[in-house]
Design a protein around this motif. Structure first.
Motif, PDB file in Angstrom:
ATOM      1  N   ASP A 153      -7.278   7.088  10.766  1.00 16.07           N
ATOM      2  CA  ASP A 153      -6.719   6.157   9.788  1.00 16.07           C
ATOM      3  C   ASP A 153      -7.147   6.544   8.372  1.00 16.07           C
ATOM      4  O   ASP A 153      -6.335   6.554   7.439  1.00 16.07           O
TER       5      ASP A 153
ATOM      6  N   SER B 127      -4.744   7.911   5.343  1.00 23.16           N
ATOM      7  CA  SER B 127      -4.752   7.224   4.055  1.00 23.16           C
ATOM      8  C   SER B 127      -4.984   8.208   2.917  1.00 23.16           C
ATOM      9  O   SER B 127      -4.267   8.194   1.908  1.00 23.16           O
TER      10      SER B 127
ATOM     11  N   ALA C 134      -2.039  10.419   2.020  1.00 22.42           N
ATOM     12  CA  ALA C 134      -0.896   9.797   1.343  1.00 22.42           C
ATOM     13  C   ALA C 134      -0.957   9.955  -0.167  1.00 22.42           C
ATOM     14  O   ALA C 134       0.068   9.849  -0.854  1.00 22.42           O
ATOM     15  N   ASP C 135      -2.141  10.214  -0.705  1.00 24.48           N
ATOM     16  CA  ASP C 135      -2.299  10.196  -2.159  1.00 24.48           C
ATOM     17  C   ASP C 135      -1.549  11.319  -2.867  1.00 24.48           C
ATOM     18  O   ASP C 135      -0.897  11.093  -3.888  1.00 24.48           O
TER      19      ASP C 135
ATOM     20  N   ALA D 137       4.507  10.058   1.972  1.00 19.67           N
ATOM     21  CA  ALA D 137       3.394   9.130   1.739  1.00 19.67           C
ATOM     22  C   ALA D 137       3.524   7.903   2.623  1.00 19.67           C
ATOM     23  O   ALA D 137       2.550   7.437   3.224  1.00 19.67           O
ATOM     24  N   ASP D 138       4.732   7.370   2.714  1.00 24.06           N
ATOM     25  CA  ASP D 138       4.949   6.163   3.507  1.00 24.06           C
ATOM     26  C   ASP D 138       4.683   6.412   4.988  1.00 24.06           C
ATOM     27  O   ASP D 138       4.147   5.539   5.677  1.00 24.06           O
TER      28      ASP D 138
ATOM     29  N   ASN E 115       2.494   8.460   6.203  1.00 22.15           N
ATOM     30  CA  ASN E 115       1.045   8.472   6.364  1.00 22.15           C
ATOM     31  C   ASN E 115       0.436   7.082   6.286  1.00 22.15           C
ATOM     32  O   ASN E 115      -0.654   6.837   6.817  1.00 22.15           O
ATOM     33  N   LEU E 116       1.146   6.172   5.627  1.00 24.22           N
ATOM     34  CA  LEU E 116       0.641   4.810   5.453  1.00 24.22           C
ATOM     35  C   LEU E 116       1.246   3.831   6.448  1.00 24.22           C
ATOM     36  O   LEU E 116       1.075   2.613   6.305  1.00 24.22           O
TER      37      LEU E 116
ATOM     38  N   ARG F 217      -0.672   0.897   7.685  1.00 22.64           N
ATOM     39  CA  ARG F 217      -1.303   0.039   6.665  1.00 22.64           C
ATOM     40  C   ARG F 217      -0.233  -0.813   6.005  1.00 22.64           C
ATOM     41  O   ARG F 217       0.189  -0.548   4.872  1.00 22.64           O
TER      42      ARG F 217
ATOM     43  N   ASP G 274      -0.812  -2.118   2.393  1.00 22.90           N
ATOM     44  CA  ASP G 274      -1.279  -1.170   1.373  1.00 22.90           C
ATOM     45  C   ASP G 274      -0.293  -1.151   0.202  1.00 22.90           C
ATOM     46  O   ASP G 274       0.898  -0.913   0.398  1.00 22.90           O
TER      47      ASP G 274
ATOM     48  N   ARG H 139       0.278   0.949  -1.940  1.00 24.48           N
ATOM     49  CA  ARG H 139       0.916   2.244  -2.134  1.00 24.48           C
ATOM     50  C   ARG H 139       2.270   2.310  -1.440  1.00 24.48           C
ATOM     51  O   ARG H 139       3.149   3.064  -1.863  1.00 24.48           O
ATOM     52  N   ARG H 140       2.463   1.509  -0.410  1.00 18.95           N
ATOM     53  CA  ARG H 140       3.763   1.496   0.258  1.00 18.95           C
ATOM     54  C   ARG H 140       4.833   0.902  -0.661  1.00 18.95           C
ATOM     55  O   ARG H 140       5.997   1.342  -0.644  1.00 18.95           O
TER      56      ARG H 140
END
Length: 200
Positions: free
Chosen positions: A106, A110, A113-114, A163-164, A166-167, A170, A173, A175-176
């Motif tokens: 996890d 996370s 995703a950055d 990115a999404d 990978n998230l 979450r 989050d 970032r989504r």
């Protein structure tokens, strides 16, 4: 190994096509963003070269400088993307029953995703710059600027999706949310760029 930007195009394409984790989608998105930024720079540069666009010179100089910064940033991110998934792969190789594996996976996802999210941010801005160059810059470079906007939108959308993915575990989050908002920005820029071709 040489930096991505120092490899020949043929080498790079062979390496992307090879059965290895990298360079993969993230690096490819970043390189597409860099190409798009270069097209925006070119359109701005040709605008600066023409006296008939003198009233646009100050803005086009700023646009060209910012596109250059984003081109450099995209190349940095392409390099980062070569390694960001290594921790994910390490965690996946562990036995499923290994203590702490789920938490390590996890955390690795996370972290992974950055950088694609950073690519999406850069590409959304590049799309906007290219669209502006298409609409207000040298009309003879309109096609190149439109190509830049289209490339940037594709890079933004694909990188945001990476990115999404990978998230995915979450749901809360923030970032989504950003991964959804950035492609919408790039889409608006693309539509603006394409509208310039209907105004010829």
């Amino acid at each position: 190994m040489d930096a991505l930007a120092d490899r020949s195009l043929g080498q790079l394409l062979e390496q992307v096509a090879a059965e290895s984790p990298s360079p993969g989608g993230g690096s490819s998105c970043a390189l597409a963003c860099a190409l798009a930024a270069g097209l925006a720079e070119m359109a701005a540069g040709f605008t600066l070269a023409r006296d008939e666009y003198a009233e646009r010179h100050e803005r086009m100089a700023a646009l060209r400088a910012r596109a250059g910064e984003l081109r450099s940033r995209a190349l940095e991110l392409a390099e980062e993307e070569l390694h960001v998934y290594e921790a994910v792969l390490d965690a996946l190789r562990e036995p499923e029953a290994a203590p702490g594996r789920a938490q390590r996976l996890d955390a690795a996802l996370s972290d992974a995703a950055d950088s694609p999210l950073a690519v999406a941010r850069a590409a959304a801005e590049v799309a906007e710059l290219a669209a502006e160059a298409a609409r207000t810059g040298n009309r003879n470079l309109r096609g190149d600027a439109v190509a830049g906007a289209l490339l940037a939108e594709a890079a933004c959308t694909a990188a945001a999706r990476l990115a999404d993915i990978n998230l995915a575990g979450r749901t809360s989050d923030p970032r989504r949310d950003e991964a959804s908002e950035l492609p919408a920005r790039a889409l608006q820029a693309r539509l603006m760029a394409l509208s310039s071709t209907r105004e010829v």
